[in-house]
Write a protein that holds these residues in place. Structure first.
Motif: not given
Length: 333
Positions: A71-78, A83-86, A92-96, A122-129
């Protein structure tokens, strides 16, 4: 499309090694010493869109660390993550915008706001129609029984109500992937069933990918067709739940209520598991003996008033894996 893919994913943590006392603190300040702990080790995953996957293991196996990297909270060491191509830790924004996350012991809702206000934000944050938002909210209100609590502040809710609200917040923008980390922890049976049914509906209706970690194997058995088992940060099984059950669910139990306390002679492959009064439990190896053949052998010897057949449970199978070990995945199925 591949929803989640990792290759040789690894995460190590640096742990300070401080000697006790004030002198030890001063030494650590001047010349710090660290040890390395590997939480996730060369983990390969490939999960297709629309799959519902259970990710299980004992405490410290690396489950939550893996979810946090995905989910992008932690960076991998290796290793690498997609995730969905990202890459979730660089985009992070695109993934979130395309995922939803529930951590069973952490809230994403505003504590003092009513649930309705949190969902509007959340509707406004995610720009849900708006039409999509209203349609989704109506579905969630029906499925999660939100009508009575929609205007209640989160701080005034019971644990079950909070978890229903957390799930609503996760689903309100119809994420393509739902990461659920212990979503039913502390809930009663009714609340668990309600959450499970809601997840099933979104998985089926919107082809939402579900990545579930849970100590409650009822969650896994009810929601997932595929499971991944990790131990010490490494994958030890990845495959259909049915194949794991077939491979390790060797023994069945038949529970009998008999007319007398007579102990019958059992055919090869069967043994008495327990015998108390007129209650008799027989364990048998399904590779050597079928339930019908066992009953045929018993009927001439004892009068059976009632019986039930117990299939091997997922909980028992997982316990067997951690107590007795597991062959490599390629040799298991």
């Amino acid at each position: 499309m591949v929803a989640i893919e990792t290759h040789q994913l690894t995460k190590q943590f640096r742990i300070p090694q401080k000697a006790p006392g004030v002198i030890g603190s001063l030494k650590q300040l001047i010349a710090p010493r660290y040890s390395s702990k590997t939480a996730v080790q060369q983990l390969d995953l490939r999960i297709e869109e629309g799959e519902s996957v259970g990710f299980i293991g004992v405490n410290g196996a690396g489950k939550s660390t893996t979810v946090k990297m995905l989910t992008g909270i932690l960076y991998p060491t290796g290793g690498t993550i997609s995730v969905l191509g990202n890459h979730p830790y660089t985009r992070r924004s695109t993934t979130a915008a395309q995922i939803g996350v529930v951590f069973g012991q952490r809230s994403q809702l505003w504590w003092d706001l009513p649930l309705a206000d949190s969902l509007e934000m959340m509707q406004r944050m995610y720009a849900v129609p708006r039409p999509v938002y209203r349609e989704t909210l109506a579905l969630l209100e029906r499925q999660l029984d939100l009508t009575e609590i929609i205007n209640t502040p989160i701080r005034a809710m019971s644990l079950g109500q909070k978890m229903r609200s957390e799930l609503a917040a996760l689903l309100i923008h119809r994420p393509r992937i739902a990461f659920l980390d212990e979503p039913t922890i502390g809930l009663d049976i009714v609340a668990k069933e309600r959450l499970r049914e809601s997840i099933k509906i979104f998985n089926a209706t919107f082809e939402m990918t579900v990545f579930l970690t849970s100590h409650d194997l009822g969650d896994i058995g009810n929601l997932c067709d595929r499971i991944i088992i990790v131990d010490a940060g490494s994958k030890i099984y990845d495959g259909p739940l049915a194949e794991l059950t077939a491979a390790l669910g060797r023994y069945r139990h038949v529970h009998l209520q008999v007319a007398s306390q007579h102990v019958p002679h059992l055919p090869p492959g069967a043994e008495i598991s327990s015998h108390s009064g007129r209650d008799l439990v027989i364990r048998f190896d399904r590779g050597q003996l079928s339930a019908s053949r066992l009953l045929e052998a018993l009927l001439p010897q004892i009068e059976i008033e009632d019986f039930s057949l117990e299939e091997p449970s997922l909980e028992r199978i997982v316990r067997q894996i951690y107590t007795s070990g597991l062959e490599p995945v390629s040799e298991l199925v």
